[in-house]
Write a protein that holds these residues in place. Structure first.
Motif, PDB file in Angstrom:
ATOM      1  N   ARG A  55      61.217  25.101  43.048  1.00  0.00           N
ATOM      2  CA  ARG A  55      60.846  23.934  43.843  1.00  0.00           C
ATOM      3  C   ARG A  55      59.994  24.343  45.044  1.00  0.00           C
ATOM      4  N   TYR A  56      60.383  25.420  45.710  1.00  0.00           N
ATOM      5  CA  TYR A  56      59.573  25.912  46.829  1.00  0.00           C
ATOM      6  C   TYR A  56      58.169  26.277  46.351  1.00  0.00           C
ATOM      7  N   ASN A  57      58.093  26.972  45.227  1.00  0.00           N
ATOM      8  CA  ASN A  57      56.785  27.374  44.703  1.00  0.00           C
ATOM      9  C   ASN A  57      55.926  26.154  44.366  1.00  0.00           C
ATOM     10  N   TYR A  58      56.564  25.137  43.829  1.00  0.00           N
ATOM     11  CA  TYR A  58      55.830  23.948  43.402  1.00  0.00           C
ATOM     12  C   TYR A  58      55.281  23.161  44.594  1.00  0.00           C
ATOM     13  N   VAL A  59      56.122  22.852  45.571  1.00  0.00           N
ATOM     14  CA  VAL A  59      55.642  22.036  46.695  1.00  0.00           C
ATOM     15  C   VAL A  59      54.795  22.850  47.667  1.00  0.00           C
ATOM     16  N   GLY A  60      54.794  24.189  47.507  1.00  0.00           N
ATOM     17  CA  GLY A  60      53.954  25.033  48.345  1.00  0.00           C
ATOM     18  C   GLY A  60      52.518  25.136  47.867  1.00  0.00           C
ATOM     19  N   LYS A  61      52.230  24.531  46.711  1.00  0.00           N
ATOM     20  CA  LYS A  61      50.863  24.561  46.197  1.00  0.00           C
ATOM     21  C   LYS A  61      49.922  23.785  47.116  1.00  0.00           C
ATOM     22  N   ALA A  62      48.669  24.215  47.144  1.00  0.00           N
ATOM     23  CA  ALA A  62      47.683  23.634  48.063  1.00  0.00           C
ATOM     24  C   ALA A  62      47.523  22.145  47.881  1.00  0.00           C
ATOM     25  N   SER A 102      57.857  19.699  60.264  1.00  0.00           N
ATOM     26  CA  SER A 102      58.879  20.016  59.272  1.00  0.00           C
ATOM     27  C   SER A 102      58.346  19.571  57.917  1.00  0.00           C
ATOM     28  N   TYR A 103      58.061  20.540  57.050  1.00  0.00           N
ATOM     29  CA  TYR A 103      57.582  20.245  55.695  1.00  0.00           C
ATOM     30  C   TYR A 103      58.762  20.428  54.763  1.00  0.00           C
ATOM     31  N   ARG A 104      59.223  19.337  54.180  1.00  0.00           N
ATOM     32  CA  ARG A 104      60.476  19.437  53.446  1.00  0.00           C
ATOM     33  C   ARG A 104      60.590  18.348  52.388  1.00  0.00           C
ATOM     34  N   VAL A 105      61.591  18.515  51.522  1.00  0.00           N
ATOM     35  CA  VAL A 105      62.013  17.488  50.584  1.00  0.00           C
ATOM     36  C   VAL A 105      63.529  17.385  50.718  1.00  0.00           C
ATOM     37  N   GLY A 106      63.981  16.425  51.496  1.00  0.00           N
ATOM     38  CA  GLY A 106      65.409  16.236  51.692  1.00  0.00           C
ATOM     39  C   GLY A 106      65.952  16.975  52.902  1.00  0.00           C
ATOM     40  N   VAL A 107      67.190  16.595  53.282  1.00  0.00           N
ATOM     41  CA  VAL A 107      67.837  17.218  54.438  1.00  0.00           C
ATOM     42  C   VAL A 107      69.218  17.776  54.091  1.00  0.00           C
ATOM     43  N   HIS A 108      69.610  17.695  52.831  1.00  0.00           N
ATOM     44  CA  HIS A 108      70.922  18.181  52.413  1.00  0.00           C
ATOM     45  C   HIS A 108      70.881  19.684  52.155  1.00  0.00           C
ATOM     46  N   ALA A 109      71.811  20.419  52.735  1.00  0.00           N
ATOM     47  CA  ALA A 109      71.881  21.864  52.501  1.00  0.00           C
ATOM     48  C   ALA A 109      72.908  22.245  51.451  1.00  0.00           C
ATOM     49  N   ILE A 110      73.623  21.267  50.878  1.00  0.00           N
ATOM     50  CA  ILE A 110      74.573  21.611  49.827  1.00  0.00           C
ATOM     51  C   ILE A 110      73.791  22.173  48.642  1.00  0.00           C
ATOM     52  N   PRO A 111      74.254  23.271  48.046  1.00  0.00           N
ATOM     53  CA  PRO A 111      73.472  23.952  47.010  1.00  0.00           C
ATOM     54  C   PRO A 111      73.059  23.068  45.841  1.00  0.00           C
ATOM     55  N   ARG A 112      73.924  22.158  45.403  1.00  0.00           N
ATOM     56  CA  ARG A 112      73.593  21.357  44.219  1.00  0.00           C
ATOM     57  C   ARG A 112      72.414  20.417  44.470  1.00  0.00           C
ATOM     58  N   ALA A 113      72.135  20.113  45.738  1.00  0.00           N
ATOM     59  CA  ALA A 113      71.007  19.221  46.048  1.00  0.00           C
ATOM     60  C   ALA A 113      69.666  19.913  45.865  1.00  0.00           C
ATOM     61  N   LYS A 114      69.657  21.235  46.002  1.00  0.00           N
ATOM     62  CA  LYS A 114      68.424  22.024  45.864  1.00  0.00           C
ATOM     63  C   LYS A 114      67.281  21.435  46.705  1.00  0.00           C
ATOM     64  N   CYS A 115      67.597  21.122  47.955  1.00  0.00           N
ATOM     65  CA  CYS A 115      66.591  20.566  48.852  1.00  0.00           C
ATOM     66  C   CYS A 115      65.726  21.659  49.469  1.00  0.00           C
ATOM     67  N   TYR A 121      59.000  17.621  39.543  1.00  0.00           N
ATOM     68  CA  TYR A 121      59.755  18.254  40.624  1.00  0.00           C
ATOM     69  C   TYR A 121      61.247  18.154  40.374  1.00  0.00           C
ATOM     70  N   ASN A 122      61.737  16.968  40.038  1.00  0.00           N
ATOM     71  CA  ASN A 122      63.168  16.774  39.838  1.00  0.00           C
ATOM     72  C   ASN A 122      63.714  17.556  38.648  1.00  0.00           C
ATOM     73  N   ASN A 123      62.838  17.881  37.707  1.00  0.00           N
ATOM     74  CA  ASN A 123      63.270  18.645  36.533  1.00  0.00           C
ATOM     75  C   ASN A 123      63.301  20.151  36.781  1.00  0.00           C
ATOM     76  N   LEU A 124      62.775  20.582  37.914  1.00  0.00           N
ATOM     77  CA  LEU A 124      62.819  22.007  38.233  1.00  0.00           C
ATOM     78  C   LEU A 124      64.254  22.398  38.576  1.00  0.00           C
ATOM     79  N   LYS A 125      64.788  23.362  37.894  1.00  0.00           N
ATOM     80  CA  LYS A 125      66.215  23.672  37.997  1.00  0.00           C
ATOM     81  C   LYS A 125      66.572  24.621  39.129  1.00  0.00           C
ATOM     82  N   SER A 126      65.643  25.472  39.524  1.00  0.00           N
ATOM     83  CA  SER A 126      65.971  26.443  40.570  1.00  0.00           C
ATOM     84  C   SER A 126      65.317  26.055  41.887  1.00  0.00           C
ATOM     85  N   LEU A 127      65.947  26.450  42.986  1.00  0.00           N
ATOM     86  CA  LEU A 127      65.395  26.167  44.305  1.00  0.00           C
ATOM     87  C   LEU A 127      64.087  26.921  44.505  1.00  0.00           C
ATOM     88  N   ASP A 128      64.017  28.164  44.016  1.00  0.00           N
ATOM     89  CA  ASP A 128      62.785  28.948  44.148  1.00  0.00           C
ATOM     90  C   ASP A 128      61.606  28.244  43.477  1.00  0.00           C
TER      91      ASP A 128
END
Length: 405
Positions: A305-312, A333-346, A296-303
């Motif tokens: 990450r969404y695709n990955y954690v959205g898996k069944a 609330s299904y999430r990973v993190g609460v930071h909205a700054i772009p570099r966090a890719k939360c 997960y942490n190695n995934l570079k794009s936010l999209d």
């Protein structure tokens, strides 16, 4: 919370820099709460008068906790406006607007411009003195909790001053800072964090929990009609007699974290059901399960990450678990993190997950216990199956005829 890594571990827990800042040092220490219980067997709802978000069975109902010290992007504002409840965490807008209060209000105005129906909550910690607030200019250091053994103020994690609710001058300051925010029509209520900190036995002020409850009750009494008061309160397997259910006497609802441990799963279901019976709001926070954190942490794009954690295999258990008890006013609330700054890719936008946005429909029944660890429940368009021993969940979609797909 580290902006660059996943630290939720799928258990709905978080660290000192995010909502639910209870931390390991406090978790294992017995509390002194001796308040009366709510009647958990009572079938009649007993709401306190807050104006709840609109609720339906069309799809899973959502909420989000979020913060960004500068300005949210327009896309982020639209994502937040798509939730039922938005809790604007500490630090919001403090860099862009000079204070958390101003930043919170500006973000709330932008969200409401897109969706006036979303409920916006202002963050207020019950025990920890955080910086960035305009109200802090009127805070007096002598109000902080004092540790006579160390001859110094007591600090959380040796960093943050602790509040002392036995001080009446402090109490008035704390209440007023909340009231000053809810006078704005864009702020629908207050979120009180750190409630379980208020009555810990290690605190140098004895019986402090009772003093906090007195403060909270006064805030409730002075809260304008229709405004919400939500807290980080309910906890399974604490030393309290009722797992903090008594705090729902002044709260419209509770946020829940730290639930996804083996010993907590079954009692947390009971806690949420008890609160919902009383007409309270439930805001469950959840993260992906069985997650490969390195991947997960190695995934570079936010999209990605969404695709990955959205898996069944990741969303299946927390969502199925929540749906076992879902009733009106239950939100996840299904999430990973609460930071909205772009570099966090939360990952925080619930509407990005098909499992959450697809048709749900009314429940056919309450959940059924099929074995020592297995539970199931059916809705018009969905069937959920949960194993709380293996922490696995299966979501089976049904068509318009009720047939499994």
């Amino acid at each position: 919370m580290d902006d660059k890594s996943y630290s939720d571990n799928g258990n709905g827990s978080s660290d000192e820099e995010s909502v639910g800042d209870d931390g390991d040092e406090e978790q294992s220490v017995e509390s002194t709460d001796d308040g009366g219980d709510l009647d958990i067997d009572k079938d009649e709802a007993d709401p306190l008068g807050g104006s709840y978000p609109e609720w339906s069975w069309d799809h899973v109902r959502t909420w989000v906790a979020i913060r960004r010290a500068d300005k949210y992007s327009d896309d982020q504002i639209r994502a937040l406006a798509a939730q039922d409840i938005v809790m604007l965490e500490k630090t919001n807008g403090s860099q862009a607007y000079g204070s958390v209060e101003k930043g919170t209000l500006e973000a709330a105005k932008r969200i409401k411009a897109v969706n006036p129906k979303v409920k916006i909550l202002f963050y207020l910690n019950s025990m920890v003195h955080y910086g960035g607030y305009l109200a802090n200019k009127n805070f007096k250091n002598e109000w902080a909790m004092y540790n006579p053994k160390q001859k110094a103020p007591y600090k959380w994690r040796k960093k943050f001053l602790s509040y002392d609710h036995t001080n009446l001058d402090f109490r008035e300051w704390w209440i007023q800072r909340g009231l000053d925010m809810v006078v704005h029509e864009e702020i629908d209520g207050i979120f009180i964090d750190g409630i379980v900190k208020s009555d810990k036995r290690f605190l140098p002020v004895k019986n402090h929990g009772k003093a906090y409850v007195a403060t909270a009750n006064e805030l409730r009494e002075r809260l304008p009609a229709g405004k919400l008061l939500i807290g980080n309160a309910l906890r399974a397997h604490t030393s309290t007699r009722d797992s903090y259910l008594s705090h729902l006497k002044y709260l419209d609802g509770s946020y829940l974290e730290g639930w996804a441990h083996q010993k907590n799963l079954a009692p947390t279901l009971d806690l949420m059901s008890a609160a919902l019976k009383q007409g309270r709001i439930i805001m469950l926070t959840a993260g992906p399960h069985h997650l490969d954190e390195r991947k997960y942490n190695n995934l570079k794009s936010l999209d990605s990450r969404y695709n990955y954690v959205g898996k069944a295999e990741h969303i299946g258990f927390p969502l199925s678990y929540f749906l076992l008890i879902a009733e009106p006013h239950a939100h996840i609330s299904y999430r990973v993190g609460v930071h909205a700054i772009p570099r966090a890719k939360c990952v925080f936008d619930n509407t990005r997950f098909e499992a959450i946005t697809r048709k749900l429909g009314k429940p056919i029944s309450s959940y059924v216990k099929e074995g020592e660890y297995k539970f199931s429940r059916e809705f018009e368009y969905l069937k959920v199956q949960v194993n709380i021993k293996t922490m696995e969940g299966v979501l089976t979609v049904k068509d318009d005829r009720g047939e499994e797909l």
